[in-house]
Design an enzyme around this catalytic site. Structure first.
Site, mmCIF file in Angstrom:
data_model
loop_
_atom_site.group_PDB
_atom_site.id
_atom_site.type_symbol
_atom_site.label_atom_id
_atom_site.label_comp_id
_atom_site.label_asym_id
_atom_site.label_seq_id
_atom_site.Cartn_x
_atom_site.Cartn_y
_atom_site.Cartn_z
ATOM 1 C CG ASP A 27 34.098 17.388 19.191
ATOM 2 O OD1 ASP A 27 33.621 17.767 18.104
ATOM 3 O OD2 ASP A 27 35.255 16.960 19.311
ATOM 4 C CG HIS A 43 36.828 21.463 17.068
ATOM 5 N ND1 HIS A 43 36.492 22.082 15.888
ATOM 6 C CD2 HIS A 43 36.714 20.137 16.841
ATOM 7 C CE1 HIS A 43 36.190 21.169 14.992
ATOM 8 N NE2 HIS A 43 36.324 19.986 15.535
ATOM 9 C CG ASP A 65 22.469 21.899 9.605
ATOM 10 O OD1 ASP A 65 23.245 21.320 8.820
ATOM 11 O OD2 ASP A 65 22.751 22.958 10.217
ATOM 12 C CD GLU A 88 26.514 21.628 10.539
ATOM 13 O OE1 GLU A 88 27.136 20.740 9.928
ATOM 14 O OE2 GLU A 88 26.145 22.677 10.005
HETATM 15 N N1 LIG Z 1 33.250 20.508 16.864
HETATM 16 C C1 LIG Z 1 32.953 19.937 15.705
HETATM 17 N N2 LIG Z 1 32.671 20.722 14.641
HETATM 18 C C2 LIG Z 1 32.326 20.145 13.479
HETATM 19 C C3 LIG Z 1 32.290 18.741 13.344
HETATM 20 N N3 LIG Z 1 31.936 18.452 12.049
HETATM 21 C C4 LIG Z 1 31.759 19.639 11.425
HETATM 22 N N4 LIG Z 1 31.987 20.668 12.269
HETATM 23 C C5 LIG Z 1 31.916 22.123 12.020
HETATM 24 O O1 LIG Z 1 30.583 22.472 11.790
HETATM 25 C C6 LIG Z 1 30.596 23.725 11.145
HETATM 26 C C7 LIG Z 1 29.450 23.812 10.152
HETATM 27 O O2 LIG Z 1 29.403 25.105 9.683
HETATM 28 P P1 LIG Z 1 28.425 25.590 8.555
HETATM 29 O O3 LIG Z 1 28.297 24.515 7.493
HETATM 30 O O4 LIG Z 1 28.916 26.926 8.073
HETATM 31 O O5 LIG Z 1 27.040 25.692 9.203
HETATM 32 P P2 LIG Z 1 26.512 26.532 10.455
HETATM 33 O O6 LIG Z 1 27.581 27.396 11.060
HETATM 34 O O7 LIG Z 1 25.841 25.566 11.360
HETATM 35 O O8 LIG Z 1 25.448 27.476 9.783
HETATM 36 P P3 LIG Z 1 23.979 27.119 9.374
HETATM 37 O O9 LIG Z 1 23.918 25.650 9.089
HETATM 38 O O10 LIG Z 1 23.701 27.954 8.164
HETATM 39 O O11 LIG Z 1 23.102 27.493 10.531
HETATM 40 C C8 LIG Z 1 31.965 23.855 10.470
HETATM 41 O O12 LIG Z 1 32.687 24.891 11.086
HETATM 42 C C9 LIG Z 1 32.641 22.519 10.755
HETATM 43 O O13 LIG Z 1 34.015 22.673 11.014
HETATM 44 C C10 LIG Z 1 32.629 17.948 14.469
HETATM 45 O O14 LIG Z 1 32.627 16.701 14.454
HETATM 46 N N5 LIG Z 1 32.946 18.579 15.629
#
Ligand SMILES: Nc1nc2c(ncn2[C@@H]2O[C@H](COP(=O)(O)OP(=O)(O)OP(=O)(O)O)[C@@H](O)[C@H]2O)c(=O)[nH]1
Length: 363
Positions: A253, A249, A236, A279
């Protein structure tokens, strides 16, 4: 030799088509193929009639050959409507003139044109007036030509008729078998393409969740049957939300795609990787113990940390990952249990400060 012929035919059939998986491609291929067969048959007739010293029929065959080439060109240039319209008209004309010489006007074959005229009047809409009048006028002219033209002296001899019958039978059989084969093989390749699309994550190019979980089931079952060790890792990105919020965003990506690329280049050929969602990624390492797997994932972690991901604006985005690992044990009966253990490991890696690998070895 065979593959060269197939390649040449494929090239001919695909000429003018940009999208190999276009929905209409079957139809367009059949039209192109029909033109090719039509052109070959016209050319053979051209030679045959000139050898028989029947110049009128020879010139008529030349006209048919030219119309086949025009239709073929229209299809290649993307004017599919014209190409589809031209071939039935050209064929009707060809068959009618040939039937005149073959059976004579008394066969009443030309009454088919009355049907064609009625069909065109009823079926073509106002916005297709050109097609409608083209068919009506050409069919009417042909009807009267057949009705009033007497060509008794030019009928083919009985021997020629036998020859034409054999050629016609084999040509028609060949034509339909190739068309069926063409449609079937196109369907197969479109299916393969659709399956690939259904299994691929568009952003990263990795296997998507559905595919990687299907792989997980199979690898888990194989490992249990073969009594081999197998390790699942959940990887992750750290603080990914912050990356999105800070750089946008699109930059997020870009990070996902480049990290996925890097992970692919670091894992071993026998390992599977896929995007689990957002992610998060899964790495499945068959025939591997926890120690070896930890080495692989630690290499991934270090490579990601060392990456220089640069946005279009020239900003370098620092990225790290955390990962949890778990392997098959004698108490595990479903792959979901290992995934759950790996997820627990990931949670601990995050809690312990991120940018680290945690191995769940004590369950
Ligand atoms: N740019 C982009 N963002 C994504 C995609 N899929 C998910 N996300 C974003 O990934 C972020 C994941 O955030 P969190 O689950 O809070 O995790 P984190 O900020 O990595 O925090 P930790 O995992 O605790 O380190 C969210 O803001 C989603 O909107 C994608 O395909 N593209």
């Amino acid at each position: 030799m065979f593959s060269l012929t197939k390649k040449t035919i494929d090239k001919l059939l695909n000429s003018g088509f940009a999208d190999e998986f276009d929905n209409d491609l079957n139809q367009k291929h059949v039209v192109v193929f029909s033109y090719l067969v039509f052109a070959i048959s016209c050319f053979s007739m051209l030679v045959f009639f000139f050898l028989r010293q029947m110049p009128f029929m020879g010139i008529f065959s030349l006209g048919c050959l030219i119309s086949a080439l025009i239709g073929f060109r229209s299809n290649c240039l993307g004017d599919f409507g014209r190409a589809q319209l031209l071939i039935p008209i050209a064929k009707i004309i060809q068959i009618t003139i040939l039937s005149l010489f073959y059976f004579g006007a008394s066969s009443s074959f030309h009454w088919v044109f009355v049907n064609v005229i009625l069909y065109a009047v009823v079926v073509f809409r106002v916005d297709q007036a050109f097609s409608k009048y083209l068919i009506v006028v050409s069919s009417t002219v042909l009807f009267f030509v057949c009705e009033f033209l007497t060509l008794k002296d030019l009928y083919l001899t009985a021997e020629d008729q036998g020859f034409v019958e054999i050629i016609t039978f084999f040509s028609v059989s060949f034509y339909f078998s190739v068309v069926v084969n063409l449609v079937m093989s196109r369907l197969k390749s479109v299916n393969r393409h659709l399956r690939t699309l259904a299994e691929k994550d568009e952003l990263t190019g990795l296997s998507n969740r559905r595919k990687v979980l299907a792989d997980a089931v199979n690898i888990f079952a194989d490992s249990v049957i073969n009594r081999e060790s197998c390790v699942f890792a959940i990887v992750d990105l750290d603080h990914f939300k912050k990356i999105n919020d800070t750089y946008g965003h699109e930059a997020g990506d870009l990070v996902l795609a480049q990290v996925a690329n890097m992970m692919c280049s670091v894992i071993r050929p026998q390992d599977e990787i896929g995007r689990y969602g957002g992610e998060e990624f899964i790495v499945i390492m068959r025939d591997t113990n926890l120690k070896q797997a930890e080495g692989v994932v630690e290499r991934i972690r270090q490579s990601v940390e060392d990456m220089l991901i640069e946005t279009e604006q020239g900003i370098i985005i620092p990225v790290t990952i955390s990962a949890g690992l778990a392997s098959i044990t004698s108490s595990v009966s479903r792959y979901e249990e290992i995934l759950a253990q790996a997820d627990k490991g990931l949670y601990i890696a995050k809690r312990n400060g991120r940018n680290r690998v945690f191995v769940q070895s004590d369950y």
